[in-house]
Design a protein around this motif. Structure first.
Motif, PDB file in Angstrom:
ATOM      1  N   CYS A  39       0.210  -0.912  -0.113  1.00 28.33           N
ATOM      2  CA  CYS A  39       0.355  -0.030   0.009  1.00 28.33           C
ATOM      3  C   CYS A  39       0.480   1.600  -0.185  1.00 28.33           C
ATOM      4  N   MET A  40       2.403   1.035   0.787  1.00 30.16           N
ATOM      5  CA  MET A  40       2.598   2.464   1.054  1.00 30.16           C
ATOM      6  C   MET A  40       3.615   2.854  -0.390  1.00 30.16           C
ATOM      7  N   GLN A  41       3.577   1.852  -0.733  1.00 31.52           N
ATOM      8  CA  GLN A  41       4.134   2.066  -1.856  1.00 31.52           C
ATOM      9  C   GLN A  41       3.946   2.569  -3.472  1.00 31.52           C
ATOM     10  N   LYS A  42       1.714   2.297  -3.355  1.00 32.20           N
ATOM     11  CA  LYS A  42       1.385   3.099  -3.966  1.00 32.20           C
ATOM     12  C   LYS A  42       1.189   4.672  -4.330  1.00 32.20           C
ATOM     13  N   LEU A  43       0.747   4.283  -2.351  1.00 31.33           N
ATOM     14  CA  LEU A  43       0.539   5.757  -1.477  1.00 31.33           C
ATOM     15  C   LEU A  43       1.851   6.815  -1.536  1.00 31.33           C
ATOM     16  N   SER A  44       2.984   6.637  -1.876  1.00 28.34           N
ATOM     17  CA  SER A  44       4.348   7.121  -2.113  1.00 28.34           C
ATOM     18  C   SER A  44       4.884   7.919  -3.426  1.00 28.34           C
ATOM     19  N   LEU A  45       3.191   7.344  -4.267  1.00 27.00           N
ATOM     20  CA  LEU A  45       3.873   7.639  -5.477  1.00 27.00           C
ATOM     21  C   LEU A  45       2.849   8.739  -5.562  1.00 27.00           C
ATOM     22  N   ILE A  46       2.261   9.403  -4.741  1.00 29.07           N
ATOM     23  CA  ILE A  46       0.828  10.458  -4.828  1.00 29.07           C
ATOM     24  C   ILE A  46       1.287  11.335  -4.454  1.00 29.07           C
ATOM     25  N   LYS A  47       1.111  12.424  -5.331  1.00 29.51           N
ATOM     26  CA  LYS A  47       1.374  13.911  -5.643  1.00 29.51           C
ATOM     27  C   LYS A  47       0.781  14.492  -3.801  1.00 29.51           C
ATOM     28  N   ALA A  48       0.107  14.390  -3.065  1.00 24.99           N
ATOM     29  CA  ALA A  48       0.108  14.804  -1.874  1.00 24.99           C
ATOM     30  C   ALA A  48       0.623  14.684  -1.066  1.00 24.99           C
ATOM     31  N   VAL A  73      12.311  -6.442   1.752  1.00 27.62           N
ATOM     32  CA  VAL A  73      13.261  -5.484   1.461  1.00 27.62           C
ATOM     33  C   VAL A  73      13.160  -4.866   0.309  1.00 27.62           C
ATOM     34  N   GLU A  74      12.406  -5.535  -0.808  1.00 30.55           N
ATOM     35  CA  GLU A  74      11.693  -4.962  -1.963  1.00 30.55           C
ATOM     36  C   GLU A  74      11.251  -3.898  -1.766  1.00 30.55           C
ATOM     37  N   ARG A  75       9.872  -3.948  -0.723  1.00 34.19           N
ATOM     38  CA  ARG A  75       8.578  -3.064  -0.797  1.00 34.19           C
ATOM     39  C   ARG A  75       8.894  -1.853   0.094  1.00 34.19           C
ATOM     40  N   SER A  76       9.710  -2.434   1.676  1.00 35.18           N
ATOM     41  CA  SER A  76      10.623  -1.864   1.754  1.00 35.18           C
ATOM     42  C   SER A  76      11.318  -0.847   0.888  1.00 35.18           C
ATOM     43  N   THR A  77      12.634  -0.455   0.168  1.00 36.90           N
ATOM     44  CA  THR A  77      13.076   0.024  -0.081  1.00 36.90           C
ATOM     45  C   THR A  77      12.674   0.728  -1.914  1.00 36.90           C
ATOM     46  N   GLY A  78      11.497   0.385  -1.968  1.00 39.02           N
ATOM     47  CA  GLY A  78      10.425   0.299  -3.193  1.00 39.02           C
ATOM     48  C   GLY A  78       9.613   1.802  -2.626  1.00 39.02           C
ATOM     49  N   VAL A  79       9.211   1.795  -1.492  1.00 36.17           N
ATOM     50  CA  VAL A  79       8.880   2.881  -0.708  1.00 36.17           C
ATOM     51  C   VAL A  79       9.962   3.702  -0.162  1.00 36.17           C
ATOM     52  N   LYS A 120      14.222 -14.369  -9.231  1.00 34.42           N
ATOM     53  CA  LYS A 120      14.970 -12.994 -10.049  1.00 34.42           C
ATOM     54  C   LYS A 120      14.883 -11.871 -10.192  1.00 34.42           C
ATOM     55  N   HIS A 121      13.335 -11.779 -11.205  1.00 33.98           N
ATOM     56  CA  HIS A 121      12.964 -10.431 -10.879  1.00 33.98           C
ATOM     57  C   HIS A 121      12.732  -9.386  -9.692  1.00 33.98           C
ATOM     58  N   GLN A 122      12.756  -9.910  -8.342  1.00 31.22           N
ATOM     59  CA  GLN A 122      12.383  -9.514  -7.443  1.00 31.22           C
ATOM     60  C   GLN A 122      13.568  -9.558  -6.730  1.00 31.22           C
ATOM     61  N   ILE A 123      14.931  -9.622  -6.642  1.00 32.87           N
ATOM     62  CA  ILE A 123      16.386  -9.212  -6.401  1.00 32.87           C
ATOM     63  C   ILE A 123      17.040  -8.497  -7.755  1.00 32.87           C
ATOM     64  N   LEU A 124      16.187  -8.253  -9.015  1.00 30.64           N
ATOM     65  CA  LEU A 124      16.686  -7.535  -8.987  1.00 30.64           C
ATOM     66  C   LEU A 124      15.371  -5.722  -8.832  1.00 30.64           C
ATOM     67  N   SER A 125      14.677  -6.693  -8.693  1.00 30.96           N
ATOM     68  CA  SER A 125      14.501  -5.295  -8.139  1.00 30.96           C
ATOM     69  C   SER A 125      14.681  -4.292  -7.288  1.00 30.96           C
ATOM     70  N   TYR A 127      17.447  -4.966  -6.115  1.00 29.98           N
ATOM     71  CA  TYR A 127      19.566  -4.250  -6.988  1.00 29.98           C
ATOM     72  C   TYR A 127      18.942  -2.490  -6.954  1.00 29.98           C
ATOM     73  N   GLU A 128      18.150  -2.366  -8.362  1.00 29.03           N
ATOM     74  CA  GLU A 128      17.738  -1.190  -8.356  1.00 29.03           C
ATOM     75  C   GLU A 128      16.734  -0.485  -7.845  1.00 29.03           C
ATOM     76  N   ASN A 129      16.010  -0.704  -6.582  1.00 25.75           N
ATOM     77  CA  ASN A 129      15.263   0.389  -5.564  1.00 25.75           C
ATOM     78  C   ASN A 129      17.054   0.531  -4.378  1.00 25.75           C
ATOM     79  N   CYS A 130      17.793  -0.233  -4.169  1.00 24.20           N
ATOM     80  CA  CYS A 130      18.677   0.636  -3.437  1.00 24.20           C
ATOM     81  C   CYS A 130      20.255   1.564  -4.074  1.00 24.20           C
ATOM     82  N   LEU A 131      20.042   0.936  -5.134  1.00 27.46           N
ATOM     83  CA  LEU A 131      20.785   2.239  -6.238  1.00 27.46           C
ATOM     84  C   LEU A 131      20.196   3.094  -6.578  1.00 27.46           C
ATOM     85  N   SER A 132      18.660   2.611  -6.079  1.00 25.46           N
ATOM     86  CA  SER A 132      18.036   4.579  -6.488  1.00 25.46           C
ATOM     87  C   SER A 132      18.062   5.153  -5.584  1.00 25.46           C
TER      88      SER A 132
END
Length: 387
Positions: A39-48, A73-79, A120-125, A127-132
């Protein structure tokens, strides 16, 4: 689904819903954490969310980054990756709470996820989240807190694992990871020049040092960029193929110009051994002439940095003494008139071209003078020989 609806999500965020969700992150249920973070991954993209005080929420999310559960880890780094975009202050909070160390620690120990059921796609995600995250907190764009970004650069430079981790992902990572890794290295070295020193002797998984990897990736991505440009032209506008090809083009464009820009910086300002390695690589190990890779279709940013790269490697004391610019021009059979075809409306590009032409002409005269002196010396010796 509720948080994905933009209108409903805006209202939910304005009522403090994001903070209430994050207050539940201390719950011990793994399944609940999965859903809360989704849910937070979605909300963190909202302008408000940019008007919300998220300091406590960010702190709670950061505490979950070190979990052994790949989904958490994937979702928390995504947030954390998303939440710094609409609100620059959130990045300040993240830096203050040590997000750089957490992101580097995840990247350093990420091999553990390959021993689990993580896809694999989760692990790549991950990586990308942490580097981002590292890329975002070191960014100094308009309205960014420059002091916080510089502090993030210092924190990365002082982390004993940072150089090894960034070199690893630049060497073997997917294009997106390579792009992010080189960008972080470039920013940190520009703001904390001492961070370049660990890379003098550090080698990646293939045994290559940073300047050599930068050259290899620049040339590889230049080829990929050319291919992607053709794919973009062939794809129907707004189609899925167009979006994929355009993203690929942008990723490889960034890898090219940022790689050669960092090589230029290392050769000009870094340890002399950086240039020594570049010289040996380009002249002896894998003879490479940078002029032969100049392409009329290069974008302005690639062309500018490529020309600056040529000036950087040809501007060292050794290069000037040995007329390296003239050597490259003569070897590539490129005339000064031909270089003028690369002029663009961008005055900075024109300045670089003029600088190359002037240096080449000066070194040609120097080379001719040395040849004449050598011929005169040989004639004098010949005359002194007994008849």
């Amino acid at each position: 689904m509720f948080c994905s609806n933009e209108i409903v999500g805006e209202d939910f965020v304005k009522l403090g819903g994001a903070q209430h969700l994050c207050s539940l992150l201390s719950h011990g249920s793994t399944r609940l954490l999965h859903e809360l973070l989704a849910c937070m991954q979605k909300l963190s993209l909202i302008k408000a969310i940019e008007q919300q005080d998220m300091e406590d929420s960010i702190r709670w999310v950061i505490q979950l980054v070190g979990s052994d559960d790949a989904t958490i880890v994937e979702r928390s780094t995504g947030v954390l990756r998303n939440i710094g975009q609409p609100n620059k202050q959130n990045k300040v909070v993240m830096v203050r709470n040590g997000v750089t160390a957490h992101a580097i620690a995840v990247l350093r120990t990420s091999m553990r996820f390959q021993q689990t059921n993580a896809a694999k796609h989760q692990i790549l995600s991950i990586y990308e989240n942490c580097l981002s995250i590292l890329n975002n907190v070191t960014k100094m764009a308009k309205d960014d807190n420059v002091d916080s970004a510089i502090q993030a650069c210092r924190m990365i430079s002082e982390n004993p694992d940072a150089a090894c981790v960034l070199l690893y992902f630049f060497g073997v990572g997917a294009p997106k990871c390579r792009k992010l890794a080189v960008n972080v290295m470039k920013r940190v070295i520009e703001n904390v020049p001492a961070f370049a020193e660990p890379f003098v002797d550090l080698t990646g998984t293939t045994g290559e040092t940073l300047p050599i990897l930068l050259l290899q990736r620049a040339y590889e991505s230049l080829g990929e960029w050319r291919t992607a440009v053709v794919e973009v032209m062939r794809a129907a506008p707004n189609s899925a193929e167009f979006r994929v090809a355009n993203e690929k083009r942008q990723d490889h464009e960034d890898i090219v110009w940022k790689s050669v820009s960092l090589v230029s910086n290392l050769c000009r300002n870094g340890n002399p051994r950086f240039f020594e390695r570049v010289k040996v690589e380009m002249l002896y190990t894998r003879p490479t002439n940078p002029f032969t890779s100049l392409l009329p279709e290069m974008s302005d940013v690639i062309l500018y940095e490529w020309l600056d790269f040529i000036l950087a490697i040809c501007g060292t004391e050794w290069s000037l003494q040995n007329c390296l610019m003239y050597h490259f021009l003569k070897q590539a059979k490129i005339t000064h008139e031909y270089l003028l075809h690369y002029r663009r409306p961008n005055p900075q590009i024109c300045d670089k071209i003029n600088n190359i032409i002037e240096t080449g002409m000066r070194q040609q005269q120097q080379h001719n003078q040395l040849e004449q002196m050598a011929m005169m010396h040989a004639q004098q010796q010949q005359q002194q020989l007994p008849m």
